[in-house]
Write an enzyme that holds these catalytic residues in place. Structure first.
Site, PDB file in Angstrom:
ATOM      1  N   TYR A 143       0.844  -0.713   0.131  1.00  0.00           N
ATOM      2  CA  TYR A 143       0.168  -0.142  -0.293  1.00  0.00           C
ATOM      3  C   TYR A 143       0.587   1.115   0.063  1.00  0.00           C
ATOM      4  CZ  TYR A 143      -3.232   3.396   1.669  1.00  0.00           C
ATOM      5  OH  TYR A 143      -4.806   4.633   2.099  1.00  0.00           O
ATOM      6  N   ASP A 241       9.340   3.383  -0.055  1.00  0.00           N
ATOM      7  CA  ASP A 241       8.144   3.351   0.434  1.00  0.00           C
ATOM      8  C   ASP A 241       8.417   3.682   1.870  1.00  0.00           C
ATOM      9  OD1 ASP A 241       6.065   4.342   1.981  1.00  0.00           O
ATOM     10  OD2 ASP A 241       4.667   3.678   0.162  1.00  0.00           O
ATOM     11  N   LYS A 269       4.845   8.398   9.438  1.00  0.00           N
ATOM     12  CA  LYS A 269       3.910   7.420  10.736  1.00  0.00           C
ATOM     13  C   LYS A 269       5.141   7.648  11.722  1.00  0.00           C
ATOM     14  CE  LYS A 269       1.115   4.576   8.408  1.00  0.00           C
ATOM     15  NZ  LYS A 269       0.716   4.065   7.090  1.00  0.00           N
TER      16      LYS A 269
HETATM   17  C1  LIG Z   1       0.162   4.533   5.726  1.00  0.00           C
HETATM   18  C2  LIG Z   1       0.771   4.196   4.070  1.00  0.00           C
HETATM   19  C3  LIG Z   1       1.247   4.861   2.960  1.00  0.00           C
HETATM   20  C4  LIG Z   1       0.452   6.182   3.161  1.00  0.00           C
HETATM   21  O1  LIG Z   1      -0.058   6.959   4.336  1.00  0.00           O
HETATM   22  P1  LIG Z   1      -1.134   8.194   4.627  1.00  0.00           P
HETATM   23  O2  LIG Z   1      -0.223   9.337   6.106  1.00  0.00           O
HETATM   24  O3  LIG Z   1      -2.007   7.347   5.239  1.00  0.00           O
HETATM   25  O4  LIG Z   1      -1.729   7.859   3.866  1.00  0.00           O
HETATM   26  C5  LIG Z   1       1.649   5.068   2.591  1.00  0.00           C
HETATM   27  N1  LIG Z   1       2.487   4.009   2.365  1.00  0.00           N
HETATM   28  C6  LIG Z   1       2.835   3.428   3.864  1.00  0.00           C
HETATM   29  C7  LIG Z   1       3.991   1.825   3.307  1.00  0.00           C
HETATM   30  C8  LIG Z   1       2.282   3.198   4.611  1.00  0.00           C
HETATM   31  O5  LIG Z   1       2.244   2.647   5.607  1.00  0.00           O
END
Ligand SMILES: *Cc1c(COP(=O)(O)O)cnc(C)c1O
Length: 429
Positions: A143, A241, A269
């Site tokens: 994701y 990512d 995060k």
């Molecule tokens: C949570 C997440 C996102 C998106 O981040 P948001 O702050 O929710 O937009 C993108 N990439 C990864 C790997 C994630 O876990």
């Protein structure tokens, strides 16, 4: 289950789509009424109905120091009194960027944004702008936020090129989906075929190094190194990512731990200090392609928000100084092994896959290596496990396609309570 939560849920559903501001909070994967939080303190959350739970979500890992940390709260309070946003740069942003550049070898320059989604959007536009290519290669089950180009995932484990790609949401134009190629995670041969099929056309491959969004699925040995090599051999960029991974396993990036050289890294995060704050960074020559130095446009009214930045600066300084990672990893191992042993004793087909400080209980006997295997797990068994844990005061992620997080605020007593709740729950299943 709880009158208070039922009442809040009805009110919410009347005015918010599905009653939530992010879909997984609606508990669709586990059933029952969603919960509402009144407050958090350390490793615990107090629900709106007064019950207390040990929190294994920790805002998807962002709250690595636990809830309501006094030092963070104090920094936020002081920052807010100085003014919450100006639309003009502030020194705190520079301090945060300097810290990231100092600590992270892959990052020479960094831009602050408001969410992981935005960081990835920027990374993709940057990759396309720098390479002059359109195609993006991503892994099924990873994701990368909710931007159009990233909400594409093939329904099968077979490499789907453009036309076959399945869109994971309505409202995404085919023209955009067409430019996202999807391969199974942990399958080097599929990546090789994708580059062979589109030589000189792929702008970047983007991957969650330790996948967290199909549940915890660590990379197989050499998989990420192969992706990096394939990308660079073709003149494509390698994007890690690390929105979950960064500062979660150690004070730095996962890619540093294993000697990867991503061209662009996205973070959020933990790095955001519990605020809407995320970042995209990389080599200076790439980052300088962003406006105003370069021709790739990107902007934000609240980007580098002073309150968010104040929190992030405190959280990162604390993590650097206190390095709670070894303790968190030890607790995570104890929880994972405890749940797994309890499942074995109770004869319930449930295993726990973990990497350092994250874990996912999967309702299956063989730990999944990709989305297809993760999807094959027993969703209804997981739902019953989740509900049993919640009833016993432990909040796990409301889906198997997520990872659970232990924070620096969790105690030995919390860990024992989680394991004994698992024992009791599994005996009823
Ligand atoms: C949570 C997440 C996102 C998106 O981040 P948001 O702050 O929710 O937009 C993108 N990439 C990864 C790997 C994630 O876990």
């Amino acid at each position: 289950m709880s009158l208070k939560h039922n009442e809040l849920s009805s009110r919410a559903i009347a005015v918010i789509p599905g009653g939530v501001n992010s879909p997984v909070r609606a508990f669709n994967a586990v059933g029952g009424t969603p919960i509402y939080v009144a407050a958090g303190r350390g490793s615990k959350i107090t629900l709106a109905d007064g019950r207390e739970c040990i929190d294994c979500c920790c805002s998807w890992g962002a709250m690595i120091l636990g809830h309501g940390d006094p030092e963070v709260a104090e920094a936020v309070h002081c920052a807010a009194l100085r003014g919450t946003t100006f639309g003009i740069s502030t020194p705190g942003e520079i301090e945060l960027a300097e810290r990231l550049v100092r600590v992270l070898p892959a990052i020479e320059k960094v831009r602050l944004v408001n969410s992981g989604t935005e960081a990835v959007m920027t990374a993709i536009r940057l990759a396309r702008g720098v390479t002059g290519r359109d195609l993006i290669l991503k892994c099924e089950g990873c994701y990368h936020g909710h931007s159009d180009a990233m909400l594409v995932a093939a329904g099968s484990g077979v490499l789907t090129a453009g036309d076959g790609a399945q869109v994971a949401s309505a409202g995404i134009p085919h023209s955009i989906a067409h430019d996202t190629l999807v391969i199974p995670y942990n399958d080097s041969a599929a990546a090789q075929r994708a580059f062979a099929a589109h030589p000189g056309k792929i702008a970047a491959i983007i991957v969650e190094p330790v996948a967290g969004n199909m549940g915890c699925v660590p990379p197989l040995p050499n998989y990420l190194q192969t992706l990096e090599k394939l990308a660079h051999a073709d003149g494509a960029l390698f994007i890690c990512d690390e929105v979950i991974n960064a500062f979660r396993f150690h004070f730095g990036l996962y890619s540093d731990l294993v000697g990867l050289h991503p061209d662009i890294v996205t973070m959020g995060k933990v790095m955001g200090g519990g605020f809407p704050l995320a970042a995209v960074g990389g080599r200076a020559e790439i980052m300088d392609a962003l406006a105003p130095t370069g021709s790739v446009y990107q902007a934000g009214t609240l980007s580098g928000n002073p309150v968010a930045v104040a929190a992030a600066n405190v959280v990162l300084a604390r993590l650097e100084k206190e390095s709670p990672y070894e303790k968190i990893a030890r607790y995570t191992k104890a929880v994972a092994e405890g749940i797994e042993a309890a499942a074995k004793d109770a004869n319930v087909p449930l295993c726990v896959q973990r990497y350092e400080t994250v874990f996912t209980p999967f309702a299956t006997t063989q730990p999944p290596r990709n989305l297809a295997e993760s999807k094959a797990c027993d969703a209804s068994l997981y739902a019953r496990f989740f509900q049993g844990m919640l009833a016993r005061g432990v909040y796990l992620e409301p889906s198997q396609f997520e990872v659970n997080f232990i924070s620096a605020a969790h105690t030995q007593m919390d860990i024992e309570k989680i394991i004994s709740a698992a024992k009791e729950t599994l005996e009823t299943l």
